[in-house]
Design an enzyme around this catalytic site. Sequence first.
Site, PDB file in Angstrom:
ATOM      1  N   HIS A   1       0.844  -1.215  -0.050  1.00  0.00           N
ATOM      2  CA  HIS A   1      -0.106   0.015  -0.002  1.00  0.00           C
ATOM      3  C   HIS A   1       0.739   1.300  -0.129  1.00  0.00           C
ATOM      4  O   HIS A   1       0.323   2.142   0.099  1.00  0.00           O
ATOM      5  CB  HIS A   1      -0.915   0.022   1.083  1.00  0.00           C
TER       6      HIS A   1
ATOM      7  N   ILE B   1       1.087   7.044   0.609  1.00  0.00           N
ATOM      8  CA  ILE B   1       0.673   5.957   1.529  1.00  0.00           C
ATOM      9  C   ILE B   1      -0.836   5.799   1.290  1.00  0.00           C
ATOM     10  O   ILE B   1      -1.624   6.664   1.194  1.00  0.00           O
ATOM     11  CB  ILE B   1       0.810   6.008   2.941  1.00  0.00           C
ATOM     12  N   CYS B   2      -1.291   4.402   1.071  1.00  0.00           N
ATOM     13  CA  CYS B   2      -2.762   4.219   0.793  1.00  0.00           C
ATOM     14  C   CYS B   2      -3.415   3.607   2.067  1.00  0.00           C
ATOM     15  O   CYS B   2      -3.188   2.483   2.320  1.00  0.00           O
ATOM     16  CB  CYS B   2      -2.959   3.404  -0.367  1.00  0.00           C
ATOM     17  N   LEU B   3      -3.720   4.518   2.955  1.00  0.00           N
ATOM     18  CA  LEU B   3      -4.121   3.970   4.317  1.00  0.00           C
ATOM     19  C   LEU B   3      -5.606   4.639   4.581  1.00  0.00           C
ATOM     20  O   LEU B   3      -5.808   5.902   4.389  1.00  0.00           O
ATOM     21  CB  LEU B   3      -3.423   4.416   5.115  1.00  0.00           C
TER      22      LEU B   3
ATOM     23  N   TYR C   1      -9.087   0.357  -2.606  1.00  0.00           N
ATOM     24  CA  TYR C   1      -8.336  -0.539  -1.456  1.00  0.00           C
ATOM     25  C   TYR C   1      -8.638  -1.963  -2.118  1.00  0.00           C
ATOM     26  O   TYR C   1      -9.391  -2.755  -1.511  1.00  0.00           O
ATOM     27  CB  TYR C   1      -9.147  -0.122  -0.196  1.00  0.00           C
TER      28      TYR C   1
END
Lengths: 156, 295
Positions: A87, A94-96, A151
Site C-alpha cells: 500500500h 501511502i494508501c491508508l 482498497y
Amino acid sequence: MAGMSSKRLQKELVKIQGTLPPGISLVSADNLREWLMDLSIPDNPIYPPTDTYRLRFLFSQSYPIEAPEVTFLPLQSPERKIPLHPHIYTNGIICLDLLDAQGWSPVHNVESICISIQSMLAGNTKAERPPGDAEFVRSNRSRPRDINFLYHDPSV
Amino acid sequence: MASYQADRLKEKGNVAFRNASFPEAEDFYTQAIQKYSNNPLIFTNRANARLKLQRWEGAVNDCLKSIEITGPNGQNHKAFYFLAQAQLALHHPHEALSSALTAYEQVRSPAPNAKIGPKDLETFSGFVLRCKKAKFAVRDRERLRREGDLGAELEESLEAQKQRELDLVSAQLERVELGQVEASERGEEILENFDRKVAELRAVFAAADPTNHKSREIPDHLVDMITFEPMHDPVITKNGHSYERATIYEHLKRSPTDPLTRDPLTIPELRSNFGLKAACDEFWESGASDWIGDW
C-alpha cells in the site's frame, strides 16, 4: 478559524515531546505546517531493525477537521528509504483509509497515525509494491488526499 | 432620502474597510451616521473599524448604540462580538465574557432571518473560551495576592508574639524571677516554637497555591477530543461521548459520522450535556486557570 490547527498542534507537540511509543520519534516540528517523524519497525524480517523511515506530515489550517497529508520521504543522509509495502508507492504516497477524507476522524492525531502506519508495516507479509506502482508514480499529479484509492486488498 | 444617502456612505465605508483603510472607513461611517442614525449596522461597522484602529472606547460606544437600536433581545451577534473584543482589550474580562456568551447564544439559536457566517459559531466559541480564561486568570491572580497578604500578616503577628514573649522573659530575668540558665532555655524554646509555626504556616499556604500545581493536567473528560481545549458548551452523541458544540458541528458539516465509532451522526441528534457543562464551570471556579496555560 486559523486558531484551531495551531492550538491543537501546539498541544500535540507538548505531548509528543514528552513520551512516544518505541520506534516512533520526532525529528522536527519547526513550524505548525510541517512535521517530520522517524519510524522503525520491530519484529518484521521485511524491515531490518536498523532501518528507519521518515514520515512527513503536512497540516492544513483546518486540521484536525481535515486529515493531514502524510507521506514517506526518501533521504540520502541519513539514509531513509521508502518501506516496501503493497500500500506504499515508491514516491512515498501511502494508501491508508484513515488518511483520506472518508476515513479520517478528528480524534486521530500525529501519534495515533504513526502507530497505525507502524502496525500496518509490522503486520505486513508481502515485500512488494502496489500493483501499477510504476505507472502511478509516473503519472500521478494529485495531492495524496485527492487520489481515489481502490482498497484492492483490505487484508494487507 | 437621508437613509439612502447613509447607505451610500456606508457602502463607501465598507469598500475602504475591505482595502484596510480603516481611518477612511471610520470617517465614511461617521458621515453616514450624521445623515441617518437609526441603522444598527452602520454602528457595528464603525465599531469594527475602530477595533482595527484600537479605539476601544469608541468601539464599545458604537456596539452599545447598535444594541440599543436592535433592542436587548434583538439579533445582533456581531455587535455583541465586537463589544466583547473591545471589553477584553480594555481589561474588563467579566463584561467581555458576558458579551461573548450573548453573541455565542445568538448564533447558536439565531432569529429566523439572521445572517450567520459559516465560521461564526466556531469563532465565537473560541472567543468565549478566551474571555473565560482572562476572567478567571484575573480572579485567581487577585486571590493569590490576597492570600499572599494574609500570609504576610499572619507571619508578622507570629513575629510580634515571639517578641512579646522574649520581652517578658528578659523582664523576668531583670527582676530576678528567672535564673540565667532558665531564661536562655525559655528564650530558645520561644524561638524554636516561632520557627516551627512559620514553617507550618508557609507549608499550608504553599499547598493551597495553584502555582504549585503546574504539573496537574486538565481532567480528560473536560477536554474536547478534537481541539484539545477545555469545553464550555459540551454536547453528547448517541454513543455517550461528548464534544465541544462548535467543533463537532464543524466536523459533522464535512462528515456526518461519529468521530470515534464512524456511525452515522447528524447535528439534530446531538444533545446538550448539562451535567458535564456544570463540571466544566466548576473546574473554572476551582482556581484552575493557572494550569490551563497558554492562550
